[in-house]
Design an enzyme around this catalytic site. Structure first.
Site, PDB file in Angstrom:
ATOM      1  N   HIS A   1       1.646 -19.263  20.385  1.00 45.89           N
ATOM      2  CA  HIS A   1       0.714 -19.099  19.274  1.00 45.89           C
ATOM      3  C   HIS A   1      -0.282 -20.243  19.313  1.00 45.89           C
ATOM      4  CE1 HIS A   1       3.130 -15.929  17.649  1.00 45.89           C
ATOM      5  NE2 HIS A   1       4.140 -16.716  17.343  1.00 45.89           N
TER       6      HIS A   1
ATOM      7  N   GLY B   1       7.705  -9.653  16.693  1.00 43.23           N
ATOM      8  CA  GLY B   1       9.063 -10.140  16.502  1.00 43.23           C
ATOM      9  C   GLY B   1       9.381 -10.142  15.022  1.00 43.23           C
TER      10      GLY B   1
ATOM     11  N   SER C   1       1.407 -10.904  16.486  1.00 49.62           N
ATOM     12  CA  SER C   1       0.268 -11.748  16.870  1.00 49.62           C
ATOM     13  C   SER C   1      -0.625 -10.944  17.800  1.00 49.62           C
ATOM     14  CB  SER C   1       0.734 -13.037  17.548  1.00 49.62           C
ATOM     15  OG  SER C   1       1.497 -12.760  18.711  1.00 49.62           O
TER      16      SER C   1
ATOM     17  N   VAL D   1      10.269 -15.616  24.242  1.00 47.18           N
ATOM     18  CA  VAL D   1       9.345 -16.722  23.980  1.00 47.18           C
ATOM     19  C   VAL D   1       7.901 -16.227  23.998  1.00 47.18           C
ATOM     20  CG1 VAL D   1       9.248 -17.386  26.414  1.00 47.18           C
ATOM     21  CG2 VAL D   1       8.657 -19.064  24.673  1.00 47.18           C
TER      22      VAL D   1
ATOM     23  N   GLY E   1      13.513 -11.219  19.932  1.00 49.26           N
ATOM     24  CA  GLY E   1      12.637 -11.385  21.084  1.00 49.26           C
ATOM     25  C   GLY E   1      12.888 -12.664  21.846  1.00 49.26           C
TER      26      GLY E   1
ATOM     27  N   CYS F   1       7.831 -13.293  26.775  1.00 50.79           N
ATOM     28  CA  CYS F   1       8.768 -12.206  26.468  1.00 50.79           C
ATOM     29  C   CYS F   1       9.680 -11.899  27.651  1.00 50.79           C
ATOM     30  CB  CYS F   1       8.022 -10.963  26.000  1.00 50.79           C
ATOM     31  SG  CYS F   1       7.075 -11.266  24.489  1.00 50.79           S
TER      32      CYS F   1
END
EC number: 2.3.1.181
Length: 212
Positions: free
Chosen positions: A79, A141, A154, A76, A74, A170
């Protein structure tokens, strides 16, 4: 139908990304060597941008939040607190299904959990993850090493969505990001984690037990 696979569930409060990554690698090695059962980790991270194999630094627009290059697939993503992160350390050896099926199961987990709260999640041809309408609510990912998966998914429960404005999530310019809270769903982290564990058991034919 095979007997459910025993999986140990580990809960962490707020874990630094690098620490969680190093722990995953150690446990993956132990699983590979037959010294540990497959493991489900549920946690939140301190604010961080993580860059997958297809990401570039140009995808990160803000400099005040740490950025970490990772070995997952993937591009970026962000989080941080208010976002449930689920890492799935799952031994694929001897399984009939490969990585694509593993990712599909993760997506099904998310859609099942969302449906419980009356939210319709859907896949998108742009890549792994789950959207509600045109807004992304969950990222996925995965990496496989020594036949064992690491990383995972997530799900945005109630994070600071403004932090997503500091990246091109993404690689998709202009697409919004949402959360359960933004959709009017108030749910505690504990309740969401329980729903996620139950969905994992169904999607992966697993029997989970809590680590002490």
């Amino acid at each position: 139908m095979h007997e459910p696979r025993a999986v140990v569930v580990v809960h962490r409060d707020v874990w630094a990304y690098q620490q969680a990554w190093e722990q995953q690698l150690a446990w993956v090695q132990a699983i590979h060597e037959g010294q540990r059962q497959d493991t489900l980790i549920l946690l939140e991270h301190m604010p961080v941008y993580t860059l997958g194999k297809r990401a570039t630094r140009a995808d990160v627009l803000r400099q005040d939040i740490p950025a970490v290059y990772t070995d997952r697939g993937g591009q970026v993503t962000y989080h941080g607190p208010g976002q449930l992160v689920v890492y799935v350390l799952w031994n694929l050896r001897g399984q009939l299904h490969g990585v694509r099926a593993h990712v599909a199961r993760l997506e099904e987990m998310v859609m099942e959990v969302l449906a419980h709260y009356g939210v319709v999640g859907q896949r998108d041809g742009a890549g792994p993850g789950i959207w509600v309408g045109d807004a992304k609510i969950a990222s996925i990912g995965v990496r496989v090493t020594q036949g064992v998966t690491l990383h995972g998914l997530s799900l945005n429960r109630d994070p600071d969505l403004s932090h997503f404005q500091g990246i091109i999530p993404c690689g998709q310019v202009g697409r919004p990001v949402t959360s359960l809270a933004a959709l009017g769903v108030a749910v505690s982290r504990q309740a969401l984690e329980q729903r996620m564990v139950e969905a994992f058991e169904r999607q992966f034919n697993a029997r989970c037990w809590e680590a002490s």
